[in-house]
Motif scaffolding. Structure first.
Motif, PDB file in Angstrom:
ATOM      1  N   ARG A 105     -23.532  44.214  48.228  1.00 13.24           N
ATOM      2  CA  ARG A 105     -24.372  44.650  47.111  1.00 13.24           C
ATOM      3  C   ARG A 105     -24.450  46.180  47.072  1.00 13.24           C
ATOM      4  N   VAL A 106     -24.542  46.796  48.224  1.00 17.81           N
ATOM      5  CA  VAL A 106     -24.608  48.257  48.272  1.00 17.81           C
ATOM      6  C   VAL A 106     -23.324  48.876  47.740  1.00 17.81           C
ATOM      7  N   VAL A 107     -22.181  48.389  48.203  1.00 19.57           N
ATOM      8  CA  VAL A 107     -20.902  48.961  47.781  1.00 19.57           C
ATOM      9  C   VAL A 107     -20.698  48.782  46.283  1.00 19.57           C
ATOM     10  N   ALA A 108     -21.008  47.601  45.765  1.00 19.94           N
ATOM     11  CA  ALA A 108     -20.845  47.369  44.329  1.00 19.94           C
ATOM     12  C   ALA A 108     -21.715  48.317  43.516  1.00 19.94           C
ATOM     13  N   SER A 109     -22.949  48.538  43.951  1.00 18.55           N
ATOM     14  CA  SER A 109     -23.871  49.416  43.228  1.00 18.55           C
ATOM     15  C   SER A 109     -23.456  50.878  43.365  1.00 18.55           C
ATOM     16  N   TYR A 110     -23.100  51.286  44.566  1.00 17.99           N
ATOM     17  CA  TYR A 110     -22.737  52.684  44.818  1.00 17.99           C
ATOM     18  C   TYR A 110     -21.487  53.071  44.023  1.00 17.99           C
ATOM     19  N   ALA A 111     -20.492  52.191  44.002  1.00 17.76           N
ATOM     20  CA  ALA A 111     -19.236  52.509  43.342  1.00 17.76           C
ATOM     21  C   ALA A 111     -19.404  52.730  41.843  1.00 17.76           C
ATOM     22  N   ARG A 112     -20.483  52.186  41.268  1.00 20.98           N
ATOM     23  CA  ARG A 112     -20.738  52.420  39.838  1.00 20.98           C
ATOM     24  C   ARG A 112     -21.262  53.831  39.586  1.00 20.98           C
ATOM     25  N   LYS A 113     -21.763  54.488  40.616  1.00 16.08           N
ATOM     26  CA  LYS A 113     -22.346  55.826  40.467  1.00 16.08           C
ATOM     27  C   LYS A 113     -21.457  56.933  41.036  1.00 16.08           C
ATOM     28  N   ARG A 114     -20.617  56.577  42.022  1.00 15.98           N
ATOM     29  CA  ARG A 114     -19.746  57.577  42.659  1.00 15.98           C
ATOM     30  C   ARG A 114     -18.512  56.853  43.165  1.00 15.98           C
ATOM     31  N   GLU A 115     -17.345  57.284  42.705  1.00 20.37           N
ATOM     32  CA  GLU A 115     -16.115  56.557  43.010  1.00 20.37           C
ATOM     33  C   GLU A 115     -15.687  56.748  44.463  1.00 20.37           C
ATOM     34  N   GLY A 116     -15.000  55.751  44.968  1.00 23.99           N
ATOM     35  CA  GLY A 116     -14.358  55.847  46.265  1.00 23.99           C
ATOM     36  C   GLY A 116     -15.271  56.029  47.452  1.00 23.99           C
ATOM     37  N   PRO A 117     -16.343  55.252  47.575  1.00 23.33           N
ATOM     38  CA  PRO A 117     -17.218  55.430  48.729  1.00 23.33           C
ATOM     39  C   PRO A 117     -16.497  55.115  50.040  1.00 23.33           C
ATOM     40  N   THR A 118     -16.912  55.800  51.099  1.00 25.76           N
ATOM     41  CA  THR A 118     -16.394  55.568  52.437  1.00 25.76           C
ATOM     42  C   THR A 118     -17.499  54.967  53.299  1.00 25.76           C
ATOM     43  N   LEU A 119     -17.131  54.541  54.495  1.00 25.26           N
ATOM     44  CA  LEU A 119     -18.124  53.983  55.401  1.00 25.26           C
ATOM     45  C   LEU A 119     -19.208  55.008  55.725  1.00 25.26           C
ATOM     46  N   ALA A 120     -18.823  56.262  55.860  1.00 23.37           N
ATOM     47  CA  ALA A 120     -19.810  57.299  56.149  1.00 23.37           C
ATOM     48  C   ALA A 120     -20.787  57.494  54.996  1.00 23.37           C
ATOM     49  N   ASP A 121     -20.335  57.261  53.756  1.00 21.98           N
ATOM     50  CA  ASP A 121     -21.183  57.460  52.585  1.00 21.98           C
ATOM     51  C   ASP A 121     -22.319  56.446  52.500  1.00 21.98           C
ATOM     52  N   ILE A 122     -22.105  55.228  53.003  1.00 17.60           N
ATOM     53  CA  ILE A 122     -23.091  54.163  52.786  1.00 17.60           C
ATOM     54  C   ILE A 122     -24.028  53.965  53.972  1.00 17.60           C
ATOM     55  N   GLY A 123     -23.815  54.689  55.063  1.00 15.13           N
ATOM     56  CA  GLY A 123     -24.853  54.859  56.065  1.00 15.13           C
ATOM     57  C   GLY A 123     -25.070  53.751  57.080  1.00 15.13           C
ATOM     58  N   TYR A 124     -24.218  52.714  57.117  1.00 14.94           N
ATOM     59  CA  TYR A 124     -24.486  51.603  58.035  1.00 14.94           C
ATOM     60  C   TYR A 124     -24.285  51.983  59.498  1.00 14.94           C
ATOM     61  N   VAL A 125     -23.233  52.725  59.793  1.00 16.49           N
ATOM     62  CA  VAL A 125     -22.997  53.149  61.179  1.00 16.49           C
ATOM     63  C   VAL A 125     -24.132  54.040  61.646  1.00 16.49           C
ATOM     64  N   GLN A 126     -24.518  54.995  60.811  1.00 13.54           N
ATOM     65  CA  GLN A 126     -25.608  55.903  61.172  1.00 13.54           C
ATOM     66  C   GLN A 126     -26.917  55.149  61.329  1.00 13.54           C
ATOM     67  N   GLN A 127     -27.151  54.147  60.488  1.00 13.27           N
ATOM     68  CA  GLN A 127     -28.381  53.374  60.587  1.00 13.27           C
ATOM     69  C   GLN A 127     -28.442  52.623  61.913  1.00 13.27           C
ATOM     70  N   ALA A 128     -27.332  52.010  62.307  1.00 16.92           N
ATOM     71  CA  ALA A 128     -27.303  51.289  63.577  1.00 16.92           C
ATOM     72  C   ALA A 128     -27.512  52.234  64.757  1.00 16.92           C
ATOM     73  N   GLU A 129     -26.945  53.420  64.679  1.00 11.50           N
ATOM     74  CA  GLU A 129     -27.127  54.390  65.763  1.00 11.50           C
ATOM     75  C   GLU A 129     -28.581  54.832  65.869  1.00 11.50           C
ATOM     76  N   LEU A 130     -29.207  55.090  64.728  1.00 13.57           N
ATOM     77  CA  LEU A 130     -30.618  55.472  64.742  1.00 13.57           C
ATOM     78  C   LEU A 130     -31.501  54.330  65.236  1.00 13.57           C
ATOM     79  N   PHE A 131     -31.182  53.116  64.819  1.00  9.00           N
ATOM     80  CA  PHE A 131     -31.919  51.947  65.299  1.00  9.00           C
ATOM     81  C   PHE A 131     -31.864  51.874  66.819  1.00  9.00           C
ATOM     82  N   ASP A 132     -30.687  52.049  67.393  1.00 11.22           N
ATOM     83  CA  ASP A 132     -30.545  51.998  68.851  1.00 11.22           C
ATOM     84  C   ASP A 132     -31.314  53.132  69.524  1.00 11.22           C
TER      85      ASP A 132
END
Length: 236
Positions: A105-132
């Protein structure tokens, strides 16, 4: 509240702002993130001109009082904005909550606002690191709330979140005026169209969206991080 983009994060900020006892701050580190990384985002020049770019100044404000002196201070934080090297000590003076959403859902929504998102753009890796990181100093998992649970039953989800935070729940959190909030960042005109038209949380979402092969691969990379945090989410 730590999340990635397109994650119900603005609606959650509006919900807390309606309480009357809570000041809010919209993406404190956004301009600093753009300045340090050099990344090109919509409205980059306007964001850098309008918002604080010194991460040390921002961190001190995050550890301080709410802007209007309210007893509660809600900070809508994007995980990818907390660039390595930025001062994170302010986090120890906060209750850190992690807002998650299925990456399809995040990727589908983000891609409508900014083309070509990367993993770094959507924040999941960073979120998991902060959670830990937060779990490490707490000695237990921090609070996690899933946007799907909020949309399924906003009252119950927010009441459970407030209980976990040790603050009273208010039904005022379920609705807000259309048209945005004075605390919106200058980027709101590009990103916040749907939430500006809203006056409350949307209905539950349907099936996961169909995605292009590159976007589906991005979801595949993000999904393990989402699922690991989802295992700790507040149940409603």
């Amino acid at each position: 509240m730590w999340s990635g983009p397109r994650n119900l994060s603005t609606a959650m900020m509006y919900a807390f702002a309606t309480r009357g006892d809570c000041g809010v701050w919209d993406e404190p580190f956004y301009a600093a993130y753009l300045k340090v990384t050099g990344i090109d985002h919509p409205m980059r020049a306007q964001i850098l001109a309008a918002h604080e770019t010194d991460p040390d100044v921002i961190a001190r404000r995050c550890a301080g009082d709410a802007p209007g002196g309210e007893p509660l201070f809600y900070q809508k934080q994007m995980t990818m904005h907390l660039v390595p090297g930025f001062d994170r000590s302010f986090m120890r003076s906060c209750e850190n909550v992690f807002l998650i959403r299925h990456p399809a859902r995040v990727v589908a929504s983000y891609a409508r606002k900014r083309e070509g998102p990367t993993l770094a753009d959507i924040g999941y890796v960073q979120q998991a690191e902060l959670f830990d990181e937060v779990a490490g100093w707490l000695g237990r998992p921090p609070l996690v709330i899933d946007s799907a649970d909020i949309r399924r039953n906003p009252g119950a989800a927010l009441a459970n979140l407030c209980a976990g935070l040790g603050i009273p729940y208010s039904e005022a959190m379920l609705n807000w005026p259309a048209g945005g909030h004075p605390s919106d960042g200058i980027w709101a005109s590009h990103w916040y169209g749907a939430v500006h038209r809203s006056t409350g949380f949307d209905e539950p979402e349907g099936p996961l969206p169909d995605l292009s092969p590159p976007d589906a691969e991005l979801v595949r990379q993000a999904l393990p991080h989402y699922e690991r945090l989802a295992a700790h989410r507040i149940r409603t």
